[in-house]
Design a protein around this motif. Structure first.
Motif, PDB file in Angstrom:
ATOM      1  N   SER A  11      -9.190  32.403  15.186  1.00 61.60           N
ATOM      2  CA  SER A  11     -10.033  32.382  13.990  1.00 61.60           C
ATOM      3  C   SER A  11     -10.944  33.612  14.012  1.00 61.60           C
ATOM      4  N   PRO A  12     -11.572  33.932  12.888  1.00 67.14           N
ATOM      5  CA  PRO A  12     -12.498  35.069  12.884  1.00 67.14           C
ATOM      6  C   PRO A  12     -13.601  34.935  13.946  1.00 67.14           C
ATOM      7  N   GLY A  13     -13.963  33.713  14.256  1.00 66.87           N
ATOM      8  CA  GLY A  13     -14.995  33.490  15.271  1.00 66.87           C
ATOM      9  C   GLY A  13     -14.471  33.443  16.686  1.00 66.87           C
ATOM     10  N   GLY A  14     -13.152  33.558  16.866  1.00 64.04           N
ATOM     11  CA  GLY A  14     -12.601  33.666  18.213  1.00 64.04           C
ATOM     12  C   GLY A  14     -11.971  32.421  18.778  1.00 64.04           C
ATOM     13  N   LEU A  15     -11.757  31.392  17.958  1.00 68.74           N
ATOM     14  CA  LEU A  15     -11.175  30.149  18.458  1.00 68.74           C
ATOM     15  C   LEU A  15      -9.657  30.210  18.398  1.00 68.74           C
ATOM     16  N   ILE A  16      -8.987  29.801  19.464  1.00 73.80           N
ATOM     17  CA  ILE A  16      -7.542  29.649  19.428  1.00 73.80           C
ATOM     18  C   ILE A  16      -7.190  28.689  18.295  1.00 73.80           C
ATOM     19  N   PHE A  17      -6.229  29.064  17.495  1.00 74.50           N
ATOM     20  CA  PHE A  17      -5.858  28.193  16.376  1.00 74.50           C
ATOM     21  C   PHE A  17      -4.347  28.091  16.283  1.00 74.50           C
ATOM     22  N   LYS A  18      -3.864  26.843  16.226  1.00 73.05           N
ATOM     23  CA  LYS A  18      -2.446  26.556  16.023  1.00 73.05           C
ATOM     24  C   LYS A  18      -2.331  25.584  14.870  1.00 73.05           C
ATOM     25  N   ALA A  19      -1.298  25.744  14.072  1.00 68.81           N
ATOM     26  CA  ALA A  19      -1.117  24.894  12.903  1.00 68.81           C
ATOM     27  C   ALA A  19      -0.947  23.439  13.316  1.00 68.81           C
ATOM     28  N   GLY A  20      -1.440  22.529  12.470  1.00 69.62           N
ATOM     29  CA  GLY A  20      -1.328  21.104  12.749  1.00 69.62           C
ATOM     30  C   GLY A  20      -2.691  20.455  12.846  1.00 69.62           C
ATOM     31  N   ALA A  21      -2.685  19.151  13.071  1.00 66.33           N
ATOM     32  CA  ALA A  21      -3.932  18.385  13.100  1.00 66.33           C
ATOM     33  C   ALA A  21      -4.661  18.558  14.424  1.00 66.33           C
ATOM     34  N   SER A  22      -5.962  18.327  14.377  1.00 72.99           N
ATOM     35  CA  SER A  22      -6.790  18.268  15.589  1.00 72.99           C
ATOM     36  C   SER A  22      -6.601  19.504  16.469  1.00 72.99           C
ATOM     37  N   ASN A  23      -7.024  20.648  15.957  1.00 74.28           N
ATOM     38  CA  ASN A  23      -6.780  21.909  16.660  1.00 74.28           C
ATOM     39  C   ASN A  23      -7.407  21.963  18.045  1.00 74.28           C
ATOM     40  N   MET A  24      -8.528  21.279  18.259  1.00 73.17           N
ATOM     41  CA  MET A  24      -9.190  21.368  19.559  1.00 73.17           C
ATOM     42  C   MET A  24      -8.304  20.871  20.699  1.00 73.17           C
ATOM     43  N   GLN A  25      -7.296  20.046  20.401  1.00 71.04           N
ATOM     44  CA  GLN A  25      -6.393  19.627  21.470  1.00 71.04           C
ATOM     45  C   GLN A  25      -5.643  20.830  22.036  1.00 71.04           C
ATOM     46  N   HIS A  26      -5.304  21.796  21.180  1.00 65.84           N
ATOM     47  CA  HIS A  26      -4.648  23.011  21.640  1.00 65.84           C
ATOM     48  C   HIS A  26      -5.623  23.900  22.405  1.00 65.84           C
ATOM     49  N   VAL A  27      -6.845  23.976  21.904  1.00 65.89           N
ATOM     50  CA  VAL A  27      -7.856  24.830  22.529  1.00 65.89           C
ATOM     51  C   VAL A  27      -8.117  24.400  23.968  1.00 65.89           C
ATOM     52  N   THR A  28      -8.366  23.114  24.171  1.00 64.83           N
ATOM     53  CA  THR A  28      -8.718  22.660  25.520  1.00 64.83           C
ATOM     54  C   THR A  28      -7.514  22.670  26.451  1.00 64.83           C
ATOM     55  N   SER A  29      -6.342  22.267  25.961  1.00 65.31           N
ATOM     56  CA  SER A  29      -5.160  22.214  26.823  1.00 65.31           C
ATOM     57  C   SER A  29      -4.715  23.611  27.250  1.00 65.31           C
ATOM     58  N   LEU A  30      -4.651  24.539  26.301  1.00 65.49           N
ATOM     59  CA  LEU A  30      -4.220  25.890  26.630  1.00 65.49           C
ATOM     60  C   LEU A  30      -5.260  26.603  27.486  1.00 65.49           C
ATOM     61  N   SER A  31      -6.533  26.349  27.230  1.00 64.04           N
ATOM     62  CA  SER A  31      -7.590  26.957  28.051  1.00 64.04           C
ATOM     63  C   SER A  31      -7.538  26.430  29.475  1.00 64.04           C
ATOM     64  N   PHE A  32      -7.246  25.153  29.629  1.00 57.99           N
ATOM     65  CA  PHE A  32      -7.085  24.594  30.980  1.00 57.99           C
ATOM     66  C   PHE A  32      -5.981  25.336  31.728  1.00 57.99           C
ATOM     67  N   LEU A  33      -4.865  25.580  31.059  1.00 58.20           N
ATOM     68  CA  LEU A  33      -3.767  26.283  31.715  1.00 58.20           C
ATOM     69  C   LEU A  33      -4.151  27.721  32.065  1.00 58.20           C
ATOM     70  N   LEU A  34      -4.902  28.379  31.186  1.00 61.99           N
ATOM     71  CA  LEU A  34      -5.379  29.723  31.501  1.00 61.99           C
ATOM     72  C   LEU A  34      -6.209  29.714  32.786  1.00 61.99           C
ATOM     73  N   LEU A  35      -7.094  28.746  32.891  1.00 65.49           N
ATOM     74  CA  LEU A  35      -7.959  28.676  34.063  1.00 65.49           C
ATOM     75  C   LEU A  35      -7.178  28.305  35.322  1.00 65.49           C
ATOM     76  N   ALA A  36      -6.322  27.297  35.214  1.00 63.25           N
ATOM     77  CA  ALA A  36      -5.529  26.885  36.377  1.00 63.25           C
ATOM     78  C   ALA A  36      -4.653  28.029  36.866  1.00 63.25           C
ATOM     79  N   TYR A  37      -3.994  28.709  35.933  1.00 63.22           N
ATOM     80  CA  TYR A  37      -3.092  29.796  36.327  1.00 63.22           C
ATOM     81  C   TYR A  37      -3.872  30.966  36.914  1.00 63.22           C
ATOM     82  N   SER A  38      -5.054  31.224  36.390  1.00 64.35           N
ATOM     83  CA  SER A  38      -5.866  32.307  36.945  1.00 64.35           C
ATOM     84  C   SER A  38      -6.205  32.037  38.405  1.00 64.35           C
ATOM     85  N   ASN A  39      -6.462  30.771  38.730  1.00 62.14           N
ATOM     86  CA  ASN A  39      -6.726  30.419  40.133  1.00 62.14           C
ATOM     87  C   ASN A  39      -5.492  30.590  40.993  1.00 62.14           C
ATOM     88  N   TYR A  40      -4.338  30.189  40.496  1.00 63.63           N
ATOM     89  CA  TYR A  40      -3.103  30.352  41.259  1.00 63.63           C
ATOM     90  C   TYR A  40      -2.807  31.837  41.484  1.00 63.63           C
TER      91      TYR A  40
END
Length: 496
Positions: A333-362
């Motif tokens: 989004s213009p404000g910097g939020l991950i956005f994927k089409a479909g309902a309840s976008n925050m489910q994508h934001v938190t799930s994908l961000s979790f993977l970014l963090l987990a993978y960064s640790n690995y």
């Protein structure tokens, strides 16, 4: 996945520069410091507001009461407990199992960062697994839902007042559901790791059940939305297929049991079950990105070269989600939020961000950097991107609104949630009937009960947000939005 065009020569385009420019452009004014520890506490507290069944003496959200005390009785089984998935009063097993898996993964990877909240996180995991053990108590049967979704969604009433049909729906050999069974096996296996040293007997029980449920899922293959179409669609209809859940379940069983047969299963079925599909999808319905990140840990540690393709897929996932690289499925989004089409976008934001963090640790533990063409992504930059998403949720966004209820000075007050929007049984002991609750749904007033820690579906692609109950895609919280956020907040509370 070619990089976006730029006026800078390639040699001046290290990802640190592109990402820095992206992050700065995402923020409309200087960011304020977030109290990640407070947000962590509240994100876990939310799960107490979603509890079904007999509430324990240490229940902290006191406006909630006992509910669903006869669940399962129509089928002659005990299905009390578990979580309501969102703002309704149905217990959907598919998202509940995914929620439990992600809570367990949060504890496995970030429990050491949870401090005094670790105990509450463990209770949240166990509230889910206690129910999943009940739902899988009969061999060859998995109860996957409690409550008629049509009668429930036709009412607006507190869970404590439910008088709608509490039908129990199941899958079995004649009505398969490898997707929900595979996810249930994953949840039980992941939780067995959580409790391995804390409660060995319970851990063994979880792992033993996970093995049995996975064998059932694999032996009787099929999508549960084919078997139970009328009752699970369009609510939690599996549009992605069951194959990813079989790989996901096998990956968690390998991690929990260390039995070679699960690794062999993954290698044998990688192509058949389409491990490389939709690399940047991860949520209750699609496990592909999660599978690749989870399995990559073994590869990066040098213990599983035969699974190298999963690391390649995980690297491709990283490249597809980074700002500065064009991909049609992941936008910002213009404000910097991950956005994927479909309902309840925050489910994508938190799930994908979790993977970014987990993978960064690995990656950090293996001194590996992801190469994306002429760009490269370091572990620290992946953490920075995940943190940016968390900060947006907590209020660093164009509206200066926290999308976590009860956190910050401004947050959603009219969330799409029955129990939160109707006066509690303590404040209003009289029964509120099915249609009587409609006046609370339509009221312009803030919800009388604060569902502390609930993260709503969030703003649209242009960063606007209607704080209104009827706009359920934006204003409804879900357990599977919060579960990955628990791990993120734990890490950032310890490191920032």
């Amino acid at each position: 996945m070619a990089p976006m065009a730029s006026h800078f020569p390639a040699k001046f385009q290290p990802l640190s520069f592109i990402l820095l420019i992206s992050l700065l452009s995402f923020t409309s004014s200087p960011a304020t410091a977030n109290n990640y520890g407070d947000a962590l506490r509240k994100s876990i507290l939310f799960f107490e507001g979603q509890r079904s069944g007999k509430l324990p003496p240490d229940q902290r959200l006191r406006w909630r009461g006992d509910s669903g005390l006869h669940d399962g009785s129509t089928a002659g089984v005990d299905l009390t407990g578990g979580y309501y998935d969102a703002g309704d009063n149905i217990k959907f097993g598919f998202p509940m199992a995914f929620t439990t898996t992600m809570l367990a993964w949060s504890v496995i990877d970030f429990g050491r960062n949870m401090g005094p909240e670790l105990g509450n996180a463990l209770k949240a995991v166990r509230w889910g697994t206690d129910y999943l053990l009940k739902a899988t108590a009969i061999p060859g049967v998995v109860f996957v839902q409690v409550g008629d979704p049509y009668s429930d969604h036709n009412c607006w009433e507190r869970p404590e007042d439910m008088d709608t049909l509490r039908t129990a729906y199941k899958i079995d050999a004649n009505h398969p559901g490898s997707d929900v069974a595979g996810e249930t096996a994953a949840a039980l296996a992941a939780a067995s790791i959580v409790f391995r040293s804390r409660d060995p007997a319970y851990s063994r029980r979880l792992l033993d059940r996970a093995v049995k449920v996975f064998d059932f899922a694999d032996r009787h293959r099929g999508a549960y939305s084919n078997s139970l179409y009328h009752w699970v669609c369009p609510f939690y209809c599996d549009v992605n297929g069951y194959q990813d859940e079989l790989l996901w379940g096998a990956a968690w069983l390998h991690k929990a049991s260390r039995q070679r047969r699960y690794r062999e299963y993954i290698v044998k079925n990688e192509v058949i079950l389409r491990a490389g599909d939709t690399i940047n999808e991860f949520g209750w319905d699609n496990k592909h990105a999660g599978i690749n990140v989870l399995i990559s840990k073994e590869v990066l540690m040098g213990r599983a070269n035969d699974l190298k393709s999963f690391q390649n897929n995980a690297d491709d996932f990283i490249c597809s989600i980074l700002p500065g690289i064009s991909h049609p499925q992941v936008q910002y989004s213009p404000g910097g939020l991950i956005f994927k089409a479909g309902a309840s976008n925050m489910q994508h934001v938190t799930s994908l961000s979790f993977l970014l963090l987990a993978y960064s640790n690995y990656l950090s533990h293996s001194n590996h950097i992801v190469s994306c063409g002429h760009l490269s992504a370091s572990p620290s930059l992946l953490k920075q991107l995940a943190k940016r998403q968390v900060d947006y949720i907590l209020g660093d966004n164009p509206l200066r609104m926290s999308y976590m209820v009860g956190y910050g000075r401004r947050y959603p007050e009219r969330i799409h949630h029955r129990g939160s929007s109707i006066p509690s049984v303590r404040a209003h002991p009289a029964h509120v009937s099915c249609k009587e609750g409609s006046r609370y749904f339509l009221s312009p007033n803030p919800n009388p009960n604060v569902l502390v820690g609930a993260v709503v579906g969030g703003p649209n692609s242009s960063d606007s947000f209607p704080d209104s109950r009827p706009f359920f895609q934006e204003s409804e919280p879900t357990t599977y939005i919060n579960a990955p956020l628990v791990g993120l907040l734990a890490f950032f509370s310890a490191h920032y």
